[in-house]
Scaffold this motif. Structure first.
Motif, PDB file in Angstrom:
ATOM      1  N   UNK A   1       4.233  17.010   1.023  1.00 14.57           N
ATOM      2  CA  UNK A   1       3.484  15.967   0.592  1.00 14.57           C
ATOM      3  C   UNK A   1       4.675  14.615   0.778  1.00 14.57           C
ATOM      4  N   UNK A   2       4.383  13.565   1.464  1.00 16.63           N
ATOM      5  CA  UNK A   2       5.303  12.378   1.362  1.00 16.63           C
ATOM      6  C   UNK A   2       4.511  11.255   1.087  1.00 16.63           C
ATOM      7  N   UNK A   3       5.291  10.390   0.212  1.00 19.63           N
ATOM      8  CA  UNK A   3       4.873   9.127  -0.230  1.00 19.63           C
ATOM      9  C   UNK A   3       5.663   8.040   0.789  1.00 19.63           C
ATOM     10  N   UNK A   4       4.939   7.107   1.617  1.00 17.49           N
ATOM     11  CA  UNK A   4       5.248   6.137   2.175  1.00 17.49           C
ATOM     12  C   UNK A   4       4.721   4.666   1.443  1.00 17.49           C
ATOM     13  N   UNK A   5       5.777   3.918   0.989  1.00 11.74           N
ATOM     14  CA  UNK A   5       5.456   2.789   0.194  1.00 11.74           C
ATOM     15  C   UNK A   5       5.536   1.658   1.205  1.00 11.74           C
ATOM     16  N   UNK A   6       4.562   1.151   1.564  1.00 10.37           N
ATOM     17  CA  UNK A   6       4.828  -0.329   2.355  1.00 10.37           C
ATOM     18  C   UNK A   6       4.787  -1.498   1.556  1.00 10.37           C
TER      19      UNK A   6
ATOM     20  N   UNK B   1       0.732  -1.229  -0.075  1.00  7.74           N
ATOM     21  CA  UNK B   1       0.108  -0.122   0.193  1.00  7.74           C
ATOM     22  C   UNK B   1       0.858   1.383  -0.013  1.00  7.74           C
ATOM     23  N   UNK B   2       0.449   2.166  -0.887  1.00 11.51           N
ATOM     24  CA  UNK B   2       1.003   3.772  -0.556  1.00 11.51           C
ATOM     25  C   UNK B   2       0.260   4.518   0.183  1.00 11.51           C
TER      26      UNK B   2
ATOM     27  N   UNK C   1       8.676   9.917  11.401  1.00 12.34           N
ATOM     28  CA  UNK C   1       9.991   9.489  12.353  1.00 12.34           C
ATOM     29  C   UNK C   1       9.720   7.847  12.592  1.00 12.34           C
ATOM     30  N   UNK C   2       8.740   7.439  12.447  1.00 19.86           N
ATOM     31  CA  UNK C   2       8.412   6.088  12.527  1.00 19.86           C
ATOM     32  C   UNK C   2       9.138   4.995  11.499  1.00 19.86           C
ATOM     33  N   UNK C   3       9.234   5.475  10.192  1.00 22.16           N
ATOM     34  CA  UNK C   3      10.209   4.977   9.239  1.00 22.16           C
ATOM     35  C   UNK C   3      11.469   5.372   9.012  1.00 22.16           C
TER      36      UNK C   3
ATOM     37  N   UNK D   1       9.219  -6.050   1.477  1.00 22.23           N
ATOM     38  CA  UNK D   1      10.066  -6.013   2.526  1.00 22.23           C
ATOM     39  C   UNK D   1      10.401  -4.915   3.413  1.00 22.23           C
ATOM     40  N   UNK D   2      10.553  -3.778   2.905  1.00 21.02           N
ATOM     41  CA  UNK D   2      10.807  -2.579   3.563  1.00 21.02           C
ATOM     42  C   UNK D   2       9.874  -1.204   3.084  1.00 21.02           C
ATOM     43  N   UNK D   3       9.987  -0.733   4.083  1.00 17.80           N
ATOM     44  CA  UNK D   3       9.268   0.834   3.821  1.00 17.80           C
ATOM     45  C   UNK D   3      10.115   1.816   3.234  1.00 17.80           C
ATOM     46  N   UNK D   4       9.697   2.435   2.177  1.00 16.99           N
ATOM     47  CA  UNK D   4      10.269   3.641   1.354  1.00 16.99           C
ATOM     48  C   UNK D   4       9.314   4.735   1.469  1.00 16.99           C
ATOM     49  N   UNK D   5      10.252   5.781   2.079  1.00 22.58           N
ATOM     50  CA  UNK D   5       9.726   7.162   2.162  1.00 22.58           C
ATOM     51  C   UNK D   5      10.465   8.175   1.169  1.00 22.58           C
ATOM     52  N   UNK D   6       9.265   8.810   0.591  1.00 31.07           N
ATOM     53  CA  UNK D   6      10.006  10.068  -0.145  1.00 31.07           C
ATOM     54  C   UNK D   6       9.211  11.161   0.041  1.00 31.07           C
ATOM     55  N   UNK D   7       9.767  12.243  -0.080  1.00 29.20           N
ATOM     56  CA  UNK D   7       9.142  13.508  -0.100  1.00 29.20           C
ATOM     57  C   UNK D   7       8.843  13.979  -1.637  1.00 29.20           C
TER      58      UNK D   7
END
Length: 178
Positions: free
Chosen positions: A161-166, A1-2, A142-144, A169-175
């Motif tokens: 706006x930030x995107x968190x891609x769950x 999920x994003x 901060x959690x990721x 295997x890993x969570x990826x965070x991008x502004x």
């Protein structure tokens, strides 16, 4: 999920009913265009007026389901007037259980936002946007990204706006807001 985490546009104050400024209204229209290619299936917003007005144009023009959730409202640092609130806020990023009179600690605010995120991760949605406030956004990020703290909070824009891609295997965070 994003998960797209959106900080509200510029407002004329901090009260729950504070409205967007003229620049904030213009930014919300730019934000609506920016978000329209992201295939967002659901928008959940803080009930504060500035958050709702930030996303209103996007929701209406793209016919996206919309909900309010109190877990996205801004954190209250204290129910009392704190002249040195800026320093006190900074302290809460270090001492996460620090609680001022009538206020909410960083850990308490993080717990409520994480409850919502965990519900969304368990849902069938592939792409959800949440609209919140700078402090809540920074605590969630901060959690990721454990380095994301007070200094990073100061660098957030209105909107942001930030995107968190769950992912698998890993969570990826991008502004993603420029």
């Amino acid at each position: 999920m994003k998960l797209y985490i959106i900080r509200h546009c510029e407002a004329d104050g901090q009260a729950p009913n504070a409205s967007l400024t003229l620049a904030g209204r213009e930014a919300s229209r730019r934000l609506a265009k920016f978000l329209s290619d992201l295939n967002i299936e659901l928008v959940i917003s803080s009930p504060f007026t500035r958050a709702v007005h930030t996303i209103q144009s996007f929701v209406q023009h793209n016919n996206v389901p919309f909900k309010l959730d109190d877990r996205l409202k801004e954190r209250v640092l204290s129910s009392e007037d704190i002249p040195d609130w800026y320093e006190k806020l900074q302290q809460t990023y270090i001492e996460k259980d620090l609680n001022f009179t009538g206020g909410e600690s960083s850990n308490e605010a993080t717990k409520r936002i994480n409850e919502l995120v965990e519900e969304l991760k368990q849902s069938n949605y592939k792409s959800v946007a949440i609209v919140t406030h700078g402090n809540i956004m920074s605590l969630l990020l901060n959690q990721s990204q454990p380095h994301f703290g007070f200094d990073e909070w100061k660098q957030l824009s209105n909107p942001d706006v930030f995107e968190i891609d769950f992912g698998n295997e890993q969570t990826v965070v991008n502004r993603i807001w420029r």
